[in-house]
Scaffold this active site. Sequence first.
Site, PDB file in Angstrom:
ATOM      1  N   ASP A  26      32.445 -14.108  -7.558  1.00  0.00           N
ATOM      2  CA  ASP A  26      32.948 -14.066  -6.180  1.00  0.00           C
ATOM      3  C   ASP A  26      32.273 -15.093  -5.281  1.00  0.00           C
ATOM      4  O   ASP A  26      32.454 -15.082  -4.068  1.00  0.00           O
ATOM      5  CB  ASP A  26      32.819 -12.667  -5.585  1.00  0.00           C
ATOM      6  CG  ASP A  26      31.376 -12.242  -5.353  1.00  0.00           C
ATOM      7  OD1 ASP A  26      30.522 -12.603  -6.175  1.00  0.00           O
ATOM      8  OD2 ASP A  26      31.109 -11.549  -4.361  1.00  0.00           O
ATOM      9  N   ASP A  83      29.161 -15.852  -4.272  1.00  0.00           N
ATOM     10  CA  ASP A  83      28.096 -15.624  -3.289  1.00  0.00           C
ATOM     11  C   ASP A  83      26.715 -15.854  -3.906  1.00  0.00           C
ATOM     12  O   ASP A  83      25.696 -15.620  -3.263  1.00  0.00           O
ATOM     13  CB  ASP A  83      28.189 -14.236  -2.654  1.00  0.00           C
ATOM     14  CG  ASP A  83      27.930 -13.086  -3.618  1.00  0.00           C
ATOM     15  OD1 ASP A  83      27.813 -13.337  -4.846  1.00  0.00           O
ATOM     16  OD2 ASP A  83      27.833 -11.933  -3.152  1.00  0.00           O
ATOM     17  N   SER A 110      31.696  -9.092  -8.719  1.00  0.00           N
ATOM     18  CA  SER A 110      30.662 -10.121  -8.730  1.00  0.00           C
ATOM     19  C   SER A 110      30.376 -10.579 -10.151  1.00  0.00           C
ATOM     20  O   SER A 110      31.230 -11.136 -10.814  1.00  0.00           O
ATOM     21  CB  SER A 110      29.407  -9.605  -8.025  1.00  0.00           C
ATOM     22  OG  SER A 110      28.446 -10.616  -7.888  1.00  0.00           O
ATOM     23  N   ASP A 134      28.688 -17.400  -9.337  1.00  0.00           N
ATOM     24  CA  ASP A 134      29.165 -16.209 -10.023  1.00  0.00           C
ATOM     25  C   ASP A 134      30.632 -15.997  -9.678  1.00  0.00           C
ATOM     26  O   ASP A 134      31.259 -16.844  -9.031  1.00  0.00           O
ATOM     27  CB  ASP A 134      28.308 -15.001  -9.641  1.00  0.00           C
ATOM     28  CG  ASP A 134      28.415 -14.656  -8.153  1.00  0.00           C
ATOM     29  OD1 ASP A 134      28.831 -15.514  -7.359  1.00  0.00           O
ATOM     30  OD2 ASP A 134      28.065 -13.517  -7.776  1.00  0.00           O
TER      31      ASP A 134
END
Length: 458
Positions: free
Chosen positions: A232, A234, A97, A230
């Site tokens: 990834d 999400d 992340s 960010d």
Amino acid sequence: MATSLKFGTSGLRGLSTDLAGSEARRYAAAFARYSGGRGPIFVGRDLRASSPRIAADVISAISALGINIVNYGELPTPALALAAMANEAPAVMVTGSHIPADRNGLKFYLPTGEIDKDDEAGIVAQLGEAPVGDVEVRVDETALASYRDRYLHALPHRALAGWRVGVWQHSSVARDLIADVVEGFGAEAVALGRSDTFIPVDTEAVSEDMATELAGWVHAHQLDALVSTDGDADRPLIVDDSGALIRGDAIGILTARFVGADVVVTPVTSNSSIEGMGAFRKVVRTRVGSPYVIAGMAEAGGGEVVVGFEANGGVLLGSDVAIGGVSIARLPTRDALLPILAVLGAARAAETTLSALTQTLPQRFARSGRLENVPPEQSARLIARLETDAAGFLAPQGRIASRSSIDGPRFELASGEVIHYRPSGNAPELRCYTEASTAERADELLAWGLKAAEAVVR
């Protein structure tokens, strides 16, 4: 042997050197056993340098158990989650992340959605050997296509026509997808800041230098908005037409209002003005972390539109929602694309700018920051100090009116201002959150809060 690997608020995290190889295989095999030992299991990854190696380890271990793999390659975490839940399949996302580039992680999904704390314990109980399989699985792109199709009708046809939308691409796994989607609604997408080196973007703690650069892009390219995520994808990042960052909890409020939420579930770190807005029938507060928001949404009951969001801007759908007569299915995991489209769409529907749209929210100003490289035992010094002498520690800022400990010590002062400390659950960081009636005062409180905490923990 000592290891940095541990479960936090969003999966297993640690140094990539600790995770790659046998540990990735051990945890992947443990998850496969815990999830029932049947296939297929879906696997995806972000764009970190270590992710291809770790994803290969995950695939190797699960294949060695005789379980089929569907390799979705590079895609947003919510895209993998959507595919897994739609097909009632377990999934493993290789992602760190927003945490530093030398770290990585594994995020696990059962067929019903994200794992919870009990599931974490169940996975750990299954840890054993690190099986090795010799298999190469081709990349399947259907999950990414399904995720894109999910939002084909989220806004009216050409709803963004006439707007210039900057897309800060950096190393977001959704960098090309976002540009395609906003262009599909008629906007001119302006690609900015693409990087071949992974950049850890924390949408909840954008540095002053980065915020200045983003604002500079808005002005230089005459943008109506600038969007990103960010690593990834999400957690969204949105900058308005004036160059100001829109806080994640404001993004969540605007999204919940756009989709007609009845119930909002959000952590204690989100802006405290939500309750006073009168826009939602019920507001539920939780600890920080998507597992807690998901649990809160599950308890909200049926027959209502339930939306969860975090202060980082990630939005979770606890129920199906209807936007413009089109139904979008529930997705109880953080998503960045829905809030990006909702905020842009809300401004266009109101025939206004993003900066004017945010002025429709209560002007309660919140800020957040962090001290990096603060291990848990150092954060514990501050927590202990606040337990024994919070009044003395906070005296320079005023008298304490109330306190709570839903997730870290949170203090409301007699002035109505808020100071809240919380050790991160997935990185060696100490976070500080502040609220005040002006942006300047919230910034001042944050600067003081971080300096005062550093004097204790260093």
